[in-house]
Design a protein around this motif. Structure first.
Motif, mmCIF file in Angstrom:
data_model
loop_
_atom_site.group_PDB
_atom_site.id
_atom_site.type_symbol
_atom_site.label_atom_id
_atom_site.label_comp_id
_atom_site.label_asym_id
_atom_site.label_seq_id
_atom_site.Cartn_x
_atom_site.Cartn_y
_atom_site.Cartn_z
ATOM 1 N N LEU A 108 23.389 44.155 94.569
ATOM 2 C CA LEU A 108 22.861 45.197 94.978
ATOM 3 C C LEU A 108 21.239 45.235 94.655
ATOM 4 C CD1 LEU A 108 23.353 47.893 96.595
ATOM 5 C CD2 LEU A 108 23.449 49.165 94.430
ATOM 6 N N SER A 109 20.532 44.992 95.494
ATOM 7 C CA SER A 109 19.042 44.876 95.214
ATOM 8 C C SER A 109 18.197 45.823 96.319
ATOM 9 C CB SER A 109 18.701 43.510 95.526
ATOM 10 O OG SER A 109 18.679 43.287 96.854
ATOM 11 N N THR A 110 16.918 45.824 95.860
ATOM 12 C CA THR A 110 16.094 47.000 96.585
ATOM 13 C C THR A 110 15.413 45.862 97.788
ATOM 14 O OG1 THR A 110 14.357 46.513 95.186
ATOM 15 C CG2 THR A 110 15.878 48.522 94.848
ATOM 16 N N TRP A 111 14.888 46.613 98.769
ATOM 17 C CA TRP A 111 14.329 46.054 99.852
ATOM 18 C C TRP A 111 13.269 46.976 100.377
ATOM 19 C CZ3 TRP A 111 14.315 46.667 105.411
ATOM 20 C CH2 TRP A 111 13.766 45.771 105.877
ATOM 21 N N LYS A 112 12.215 46.873 100.975
ATOM 22 C CA LYS A 112 11.115 47.177 101.620
ATOM 23 C C LYS A 112 10.719 46.754 102.585
ATOM 24 C CE LYS A 112 7.161 49.956 100.491
ATOM 25 N NZ LYS A 112 5.806 50.263 99.409
ATOM 26 N N PHE A 113 10.631 47.715 103.540
ATOM 27 C CA PHE A 113 9.901 47.096 105.207
ATOM 28 C C PHE A 113 8.629 46.957 105.036
ATOM 29 C CE2 PHE A 113 9.978 46.377 109.502
ATOM 30 C CZ PHE A 113 8.693 47.160 109.879
ATOM 31 N N ASP A 114 8.212 45.693 105.397
ATOM 32 C CA ASP A 114 6.924 45.142 105.060
ATOM 33 C C ASP A 114 6.357 44.468 106.634
ATOM 34 O OD1 ASP A 114 4.133 44.257 104.638
ATOM 35 O OD2 ASP A 114 4.711 42.856 103.350
ATOM 36 N N GLN A 115 5.757 45.277 107.353
ATOM 37 C CA GLN A 115 5.270 44.770 108.895
ATOM 38 C C GLN A 115 4.698 43.332 108.616
ATOM 39 O OE1 GLN A 115 6.221 46.007 111.955
ATOM 40 N NE2 GLN A 115 4.982 44.411 113.005
ATOM 41 N N ASN A 116 3.749 43.430 107.747
ATOM 42 C CA ASN A 116 2.828 42.199 107.790
ATOM 43 C C ASN A 116 3.684 40.946 107.126
ATOM 44 O OD1 ASN A 116 0.595 43.263 108.488
ATOM 45 N ND2 ASN A 116 -0.148 44.026 106.600
ATOM 46 N N GLY A 117 4.566 41.228 106.216
ATOM 47 C CA GLY A 117 5.554 40.071 105.441
ATOM 48 C C GLY A 117 6.135 39.385 106.599
ATOM 49 N N ILE A 118 6.970 40.484 107.468
ATOM 50 C CA ILE A 118 7.723 39.946 108.566
ATOM 51 C C ILE A 118 6.971 38.909 109.566
ATOM 52 C CG2 ILE A 118 9.381 40.520 110.328
ATOM 53 C CD1 ILE A 118 10.365 42.894 108.564
ATOM 54 N N ARG A 119 5.862 39.537 109.754
ATOM 55 C CA ARG A 119 4.829 38.846 110.712
ATOM 56 C C ARG A 119 4.528 37.596 110.308
ATOM 57 N NH1 ARG A 119 0.481 41.383 114.582
ATOM 58 N NH2 ARG A 119 -0.379 39.867 115.368
ATOM 59 N N LYS A 120 4.084 37.434 108.945
ATOM 60 C CA LYS A 120 3.913 36.126 108.411
ATOM 61 C C LYS A 120 5.038 35.137 108.518
ATOM 62 C CE LYS A 120 0.020 37.604 105.546
ATOM 63 N NZ LYS A 120 -0.238 37.682 103.978
ATOM 64 N N ALA A 121 6.229 35.685 108.093
ATOM 65 C CA ALA A 121 7.353 34.716 108.250
ATOM 66 C C ALA A 121 7.698 34.278 109.790
ATOM 67 C CB ALA A 121 8.591 35.550 107.724
ATOM 68 N N LEU A 122 7.443 35.190 110.496
ATOM 69 C CA LEU A 122 7.642 34.792 111.853
ATOM 70 C C LEU A 122 6.431 33.491 112.279
ATOM 71 C CD1 LEU A 122 9.007 35.191 114.687
ATOM 72 C CD2 LEU A 122 7.379 37.010 115.236
ATOM 73 N N ALA A 123 5.393 33.770 111.909
ATOM 74 C CA ALA A 123 4.504 32.695 112.149
ATOM 75 C C ALA A 123 4.817 31.452 111.475
ATOM 76 C CB ALA A 123 3.120 33.095 111.658
ATOM 77 N N TYR A 124 5.365 31.690 110.371
ATOM 78 C CA TYR A 124 5.668 30.455 109.274
ATOM 79 C C TYR A 124 7.030 29.817 110.250
ATOM 80 C CZ TYR A 124 7.829 27.437 105.718
ATOM 81 O OH TYR A 124 8.109 26.650 104.862
ATOM 82 N N MET A 125 8.065 30.318 110.814
ATOM 83 C CA MET A 125 9.001 30.020 111.547
ATOM 84 C C MET A 125 8.508 29.031 112.892
ATOM 85 S SD MET A 125 12.358 31.840 113.293
ATOM 86 C CE MET A 125 11.423 32.386 114.792
ATOM 87 N N THR A 126 7.733 29.637 113.485
ATOM 88 C CA THR A 126 7.086 29.172 114.736
ATOM 89 C C THR A 126 6.487 27.817 114.516
ATOM 90 O OG1 THR A 126 6.797 31.438 115.802
ATOM 91 C CG2 THR A 126 5.506 29.721 116.801
#
Length: 156
Positions: A108-126
């Motif tokens: 069990l771990s904590t997770w926080k929604f981060d719009q900029n973090g997900i956007r950077k990960a999407l750019a990295y994947m692309t």
């Protein structure tokens, strides 16, 4: 004699002043009223010194509440608060079979929604997978993103 009484009564009513009422709204803890040549109903924010109109008959306190929500220097402002106030819990399951019994264990771990973090990960994947930029505009990609994280805004 009746005329004198009537004159005295009129004079008393003219000199009577209305009792000053206390400010009831809690926004007045964050603003100071002042008078200018333009009009008597103006106030100044204690944090950013912005002048707002506060005529009780025309404006009321709605504009003041709105300013408090947008004021960059106010400690109670929505601008200074993170987008998601609560941290979400994330459970990563790993199943193990012991003596014919199936047990599900995990962490069990904590997770926080981060719009900029997900956007950077999407750019990295692309970039890494050499995908076309139009890939994120596809109906299937948007569908899977909306199921994984509905709060994520997919950039175009």
């Amino acid at each position: 004699m009746a005329l004198n009484k009537l004159l005295r009564r009129i004079q008393m009513q003219l000199h009577k002043t209305r009792k000053k009422m206390n400010e009831r709204a809690d926004v007045w803890l964050h603003f100071i009223k002042f008078y200018t040549s333009d009009g008597p109903h103006k106030c100044k924010c204690n944090y950013c010194s912005q002048v707002c109109k506060c005529d009780p008959r025309l404006n009321g306190t709605s504009t003041l509440r709105g300013h408090l929500g947008r004021c960059p220097k106010c400690p109670f402002s929505n601008v200074n608060q993170p987008s998601s106030k609560q941290i979400e819990l994330n459970f990563q399951a790993s199943s193990k079979d012991q003596e014919g019994q199936s047990e599900i264990k995990g962490t069990l771990s904590t997770w926080k929604f981060d719009q900029n973090g997900i956007r950077k990960a999407l750019a990295y994947m692309t970039i890494v997978d050499e995908l076309p930029f139009k890939f994120v505009e596809g109906q299937g990609f948007r569908y899977i993103c909306s199921n994984m994280q509905p709060r994520f805004y997919v950039p175009s």
